[in-house]
Enzyme design. Structure first.
Site, PDB file in Angstrom:
ATOM      1  N   CYS A 178      15.760  17.508 -24.134  1.00 35.67           N
ATOM      2  CA  CYS A 178      17.008  16.873 -24.582  1.00 35.67           C
ATOM      3  C   CYS A 178      18.212  17.555 -23.939  1.00 35.67           C
ATOM      4  CB  CYS A 178      17.124  16.955 -26.097  1.00 35.67           C
ATOM      5  SG  CYS A 178      15.705  16.302 -26.985  1.00 35.67           S
ATOM      6  N   MET A 179      19.388  17.099 -24.278  1.00 35.36           N
ATOM      7  CA  MET A 179      20.610  17.662 -23.704  1.00 35.36           C
ATOM      8  C   MET A 179      20.800  19.127 -24.102  1.00 35.36           C
ATOM      9  SD  MET A 179      24.566  16.428 -24.142  1.00 35.36           S
ATOM     10  CE  MET A 179      24.321  14.772 -23.524  1.00 35.36           C
ATOM     11  N   ASP A 180      20.582  19.435 -25.371  1.00 34.60           N
ATOM     12  CA  ASP A 180      20.901  20.767 -25.884  1.00 34.60           C
ATOM     13  C   ASP A 180      19.694  21.512 -26.426  1.00 34.60           C
ATOM     14  OD1 ASP A 180      23.730  19.929 -25.703  1.00 34.60           O
ATOM     15  OD2 ASP A 180      23.177  18.669 -27.412  1.00 34.60           O
ATOM     16  N   TYR A 225      12.867  11.933 -27.622  1.00 36.12           N
ATOM     17  CA  TYR A 225      13.255  10.607 -27.120  1.00 36.12           C
ATOM     18  C   TYR A 225      12.087   9.905 -26.440  1.00 36.12           C
ATOM     19  CZ  TYR A 225      18.087  12.132 -27.836  1.00 36.12           C
ATOM     20  OH  TYR A 225      19.259  12.571 -28.373  1.00 36.12           O
ATOM     21  N   ARG A 268      23.237  37.820   5.828  1.00 33.47           N
ATOM     22  CA  ARG A 268      23.731  37.107   4.641  1.00 33.47           C
ATOM     23  C   ARG A 268      22.593  36.518   3.809  1.00 33.47           C
ATOM     24  NH1 ARG A 268      26.248  34.365   8.866  1.00 33.47           N
ATOM     25  NH2 ARG A 268      25.077  32.536   8.185  1.00 33.47           N
ATOM     26  N   HIS A 287      24.770  29.808  11.410  1.00 31.95           N
ATOM     27  CA  HIS A 287      23.906  29.606  10.236  1.00 31.95           C
ATOM     28  C   HIS A 287      22.641  28.881  10.671  1.00 31.95           C
ATOM     29  CE1 HIS A 287      22.934  29.389   6.039  1.00 31.95           C
ATOM     30  NE2 HIS A 287      23.046  28.086   5.946  1.00 31.95           N
ATOM     31  N   LYS A 323      28.452  32.888  -3.726  1.00 36.42           N
ATOM     32  CA  LYS A 323      29.019  31.558  -4.005  1.00 36.42           C
ATOM     33  C   LYS A 323      28.332  30.938  -5.222  1.00 36.42           C
ATOM     34  CE  LYS A 323      25.775  29.875  -0.561  1.00 36.42           C
ATOM     35  NZ  LYS A 323      25.599  29.329   0.777  1.00 36.42           N
ATOM     36  N   ARG A 341      26.915  21.337  10.699  1.00 35.87           N
ATOM     37  CA  ARG A 341      27.678  21.253   9.466  1.00 35.87           C
ATOM     38  C   ARG A 341      29.097  21.692   9.810  1.00 35.87           C
ATOM     39  NH1 ARG A 341      25.446  24.249   4.092  1.00 35.87           N
ATOM     40  NH2 ARG A 341      25.982  26.116   5.292  1.00 35.87           N
TER      41      ARG A 341
HETATM   42  C1  LIG Z   1      24.521  29.942   1.323  1.00 34.07           C
HETATM   43  C2  LIG Z   1      24.658  30.540   2.660  1.00 34.07           C
HETATM   44  C3  LIG Z   1      23.878  31.648   3.015  1.00 34.07           C
HETATM   45  C4  LIG Z   1      22.739  32.165   2.170  1.00 34.07           C
HETATM   46  O1  LIG Z   1      21.622  31.337   2.330  1.00 34.07           O
HETATM   47  P1  LIG Z   1      20.230  31.670   1.610  1.00 34.07           P
HETATM   48  O2  LIG Z   1      19.340  30.583   2.050  1.00 34.07           O
HETATM   49  O3  LIG Z   1      20.485  31.640   0.133  1.00 34.07           O
HETATM   50  O4  LIG Z   1      19.792  33.020   2.075  1.00 34.07           O
HETATM   51  C5  LIG Z   1      24.141  32.256   4.221  1.00 34.07           C
HETATM   52  N1  LIG Z   1      25.106  31.784   5.038  1.00 34.07           N
HETATM   53  C6  LIG Z   1      25.856  30.698   4.749  1.00 34.07           C
HETATM   54  C7  LIG Z   1      26.889  30.225   5.706  1.00 34.07           C
HETATM   55  C8  LIG Z   1      25.642  30.035   3.559  1.00 34.07           C
HETATM   56  O5  LIG Z   1      26.373  28.953   3.270  1.00 34.07           O
END
Ligand SMILES: *Cc1c(COP(=O)(O)O)cnc(C)c1O
Length: 352
Positions: free
Chosen positions: A295-297, A248, A205, A153, A34, A126
């Site tokens: 700075c920005m850039d 700045y 994951r 999660h 993601k 969540r």
């Molecule tokens: C982002 C996410 C992960 C990964 O989490 P990490 O802390 O980067 O290992 C796993 N499961 C879900 C549902 C997530 O949203």
């Protein structure tokens, strides 16, 4: 035009981390890619990860990401982790994207060719259904032949006290006991590094850990390697005379004549402005500090005594003396935010 900043994405570091993490978890990975693969580049990382034998599938956060990855036809399942809008369901199911289900209404809205992963809320509060409701939804999905997976999660698996995670896992196991066999997944990176093998799990994951970072107390579990090295060009070198200030607000005044290199990265590229007066970069073989406000850039770096010319490269973070963890600490945030904040101007390039 030439890119002013380049994020080098190390194929060998990514492969090393994926092998180490799947070995530790004892199961294949559902790799989170993601947010542009945590800033590393969605398409680039999807392609590299799909070629890894221990990657079962790719997890994304938004329907647009799911569509983009599914259209690459990489031969690995794509799992969407947050609920799509009802009008997106058919297009996603057509692409074979695995869909999250956390309410009965979401389950009933699925088309007959959808593939579902049941989301169980065991304490994160969540997304997902609480355990009792989750059993009911899972059974409904199974009756329709749509249930492929179930997941939860962890809210605090990156902390030393694992009691809350253990309680979450017990609740998840309680749900699984009332479902037909499914692909079960729970552990994020903190979970993999803390628990290793979790009984009954089919996948894990780990996100940030796959890109090379672990919570401080878990750094000794596996030798993970940062996947990204961010470099930017020197655009100009000039002298700042003693008593003059830089950038700045004039936050920094030269105590003596100073050579300053102007580097082509700023906060618009995602280099945190909050790192002002704390940040350093690697340049001309040394660690040198950033002068005055970022700075920005652009940012200015003290290169006094070094042979640095326009066109040379500075390393802002990588696998050496300065890491994303340092930049996160200087700016009062976490590696996740620094990496995902890297902007579109930095070119992502595959490297060794
Ligand atoms: C982002 C996410 C992960 C990964 O989490 P990490 O802390 O980067 O290992 C796993 N499961 C879900 C549902 C997530 O949203």
């Amino acid at each position: 035009m030439l890119a002013r900043a380049v994020a080098h994405i190390s194929e060998s570091a990514l492969n090393h981390n994926l092998s180490a993490l799947s070995g530790c978890a004892g199961v294949p990975l559902l790799l989170p890619i993601k947010a542009e693969a945590y800033g590393h580049g969605l398409q680039l990382v999807a392609g590299l990860a799909a070629a890894h034998p221990e990657v079962w599938g790719l997890a994304v956060a938004t329907p647009a990401e799911a569509q983009a990855v599914a259209r690459l036809s990489l031969g690995k399942p794509v799992v969407l982790l947050t609920p799509p809008a009802p009008e997106e369901l058919t297009a996603l199911a057509d692409l074979g994207v695995r869909l999250p289900v956390g309410t009965l209404a979401e389950a009933e809205a699925l088309p007959a060719h959808a593939v579902a992963h049941l989301k169980v809320d065991t304490g994160m509060n969540r997304l997902g259904a609480r355990p009792g409701e989750a059993v009911h939804i899972g059974q409904r999905l199974a009756e329709r032949g749509l249930l492929e997976g179930a997941y939860t999660h962890f809210a605090s698996a990156d902390e030393p006290d694992l009691s809350f995670s253990q309680e979450q896992f017990r609740k998840f196991q309680g749900v699984l006991a009332h479902l037909p066999p499914v692909l079960a997944h729970a552990a994020n990176g903190g979970g993999v590094l803390s628990f290793g093998r979790l009984p009954g799990m089919s996948l894990a994951r780990p996100g940030l850990a796959s890109y090379g970072f672990a919570p401080e107390h878990l750094r000794s579990v596996l030798a993970l390697r940062p996947v990204m090295t961010l470099r930017a060009r020197v655009n100009q070198v000039h002298t700042v005379y003693a008593g003059e200030s830089v950038s700045y607000g004039g936050l920094w005044t030269a105590p003596r004549d100073t050579q300053a290199a102007v580097i082509g990265v700023g906060y618009a590229d995602g280099y945190p402005r909050n790192a002002t007066l704390k940040a350093s970069v690697l340049i001309g073989g040394e660690r040198r500090r950033v002068l005055g406000r970022i700075c920005m850039d652009q940012m200015m770096v003290d290169v006094t005594g070094l042979n640095v010319q326009p066109g040379d490269w500075a390393e802002l973070w990588g696998n050496g003396k300065i890491t994303v963890s340092n930049v996160a600490e200087w700016s009062g945030t976490i590696e996740y935010e620094v990496l995902t904040g890297l902007g579109v101007r930095a070119e992502r390039v595959k490297s060794e």
